[in-house]
Design an enzyme around this catalytic site. Structure first.
Site, mmCIF file in Angstrom:
data_model
loop_
_atom_site.group_PDB
_atom_site.id
_atom_site.type_symbol
_atom_site.label_atom_id
_atom_site.label_comp_id
_atom_site.label_asym_id
_atom_site.label_seq_id
_atom_site.Cartn_x
_atom_site.Cartn_y
_atom_site.Cartn_z
ATOM 1 N N LYS A 111 50.065 75.110 36.706
ATOM 2 C CA LYS A 111 48.995 74.527 35.890
ATOM 3 C C LYS A 111 48.164 75.577 35.173
ATOM 4 O O LYS A 111 47.643 75.332 34.095
ATOM 5 C CB LYS A 111 48.095 73.626 36.737
ATOM 6 N N LYS A 193 60.749 67.460 37.943
ATOM 7 C CA LYS A 193 60.397 66.233 38.663
ATOM 8 C C LYS A 193 59.764 65.194 37.721
ATOM 9 O O LYS A 193 59.150 65.547 36.720
ATOM 10 C CB LYS A 193 59.489 66.547 39.852
ATOM 11 N N LYS A 196 53.648 62.303 35.711
ATOM 12 C CA LYS A 196 52.768 61.405 34.980
ATOM 13 C C LYS A 196 52.507 61.930 33.582
ATOM 14 O O LYS A 196 52.176 61.169 32.686
ATOM 15 C CB LYS A 196 51.417 61.322 35.710
#
Ligand code: AMP
Ligand code: TRP
Length: 328
Positions: A111, A193, A196
């Protein structure tokens, strides 16, 4: 009876990965354990968003919790920031954590994109998560595979603090991971993966997706040119991911599914998977629509916060006493 705690961030729409990796376990565990399920809104502000949007997302996720079968009579369901002790314990744990171990967290590295200066909230995120878990004397934490490292850190912190401040300070928790569904991959790219935030909406199936979107996403899902249904994560990751999803919803193990589709093409398999998904997700969507704008939803969350707070207060009393904090 074990105490179970887990949380999901109120960001975007909950997808099959969240459901198969985490939510499905939440529902199963409430039958035998004492469960506490949280909507972790303070984790969500590590990436700032408009207040109105956050408030709506909190209610979206709360309604989804109930729609998938979490029963507020059996489980405590609440919003993290409604219980002040999460932040308080997070600070106390911060003082027993090291910058080295936090900078090794994979999620943080991804991130923060390895920039020299990154938002401090992203860096501290796993300590807040540890506080969530330790605050409830949690024994078991049902999560997807991607949270393994954060659970390990939580255990390390608990053990470290117990060594310094007394063995009764924290219960040392364990992670709980599903055999199939712990790691659902993107439908467009089976090497990353399901997430969202991926740009391509067909990379994921959200629990509230309309049947037409489910169909499009599955039919477009990346496969390969082998042309046979095999469970082979290395060489056929796309079809293997779809088999995992099929397996998680039907309880057939992957090899049974492979045998069933021997000699069939991807088209037939995908069509069946669309049907399985549509049938399984329809009741979730119906229940969600019923509850999302009901007064019942907010009263469940208020009641949940009170019950959670009662447990948290007790832990904080013990922790503060062991640390020598406060005077009351
Ligand atoms: P998050 O979306 O990061 O709030 O994750 C909520 C829960 O879903 C956590 O327990 C995650 O480990 C789990 N989860 C998220 N993505 C996936 C995925 N692709 N496969 C399996 N579990 C997942
Ligand atoms: N970090 C978790 C995720 O991204 C969410 C989370 C926050 C959590 N606090 C938690 C999960 C406590 C389990 C227990 O998925």
């Amino acid at each position: 009876m074990n105490r179970v705690f887990s949380g999901i961030q109120p960001t975007g729409n909950i997808h099959l990965g969240n459901y198969l990796g985490a939510l499905r376990q939440f529902v199963e565990l409430q039958e035998t354990e004492e469960c506490v399920y949280c909507i972790v809104d303070m984790h969500a502000i590590t990436v700032p968003k408009p207040a109105e949007q956050l408030r709506e997302s909190i209610l979206d996720v709360a309604a989804l919790y109930l729609a998938v079968g979490i029963d507020p009579e059996k489980s405590i369901v609440f919003v993290q920031s409604d219980v002040g002790s999460h932040a308080e314990l997070s600070w106390i744990l911060t003082c027993s954590s090291y910058t080295g171990e936090l900078s090794r967290m994979t999620q943080y590295k991804q991130k923060s994109k390895n920039q020299e200066s990154a938002p401090t909230g992203l860096f501290m995120y796993p300590v807040l998560m540890a506080a969530d878990i330790l605050l409830y004397d949690t024994n078991v934490v049902p999560v997807g595979d991607d949270q393994k490292q954060h659970i390990e850190l939580t255990r390390d912190l608990a053990i470290r603090v117990n060594g310094k401040y007394g063995e009764d300070t924290f219960v040392v928790p364990e992670g709980r991971f599903m055999k199939s569904g712990a790691r659902i991959m993107g439908l467009d790219d089976p090497t990353s993966k399901m997430s969202k935030s991926a740009e391509n909406e067909y990379s994921r199936i959200q629990l509230l997706d309309a049947p037409s979107k489910i169909k499009k996403s599955v039919m477009r899902a990346t496969t390969d040119n082998v042309g046979a249904i095999n469970y082979d994560p290395e060489n056929q990751p796309g079809i293997t991911n779809l088999i995992n999803i099929y397996s998680a919803f039907t309880d057939h193990d992957p090899q049974e599914i492979v045998a069933k589709y021997q000699g069939e093409g991807y088209g037939t398999f995908k069509k069946d998977l669309v049907e399985i998904l549509t049938d399984n997700l329809a009741p979730i969507r119906e229940k969600y629509e019923k509850i999302r704008h009901s007064d019942e939803l907010t009263s469940i969350l208020k009641d949940g916060a009170q019950r959670a707070d009662a447990i948290a207060q007790k832990t904080m009393e013990r922790v503060k006493k062991n640390f020598g904090l406060g005077i009351r």
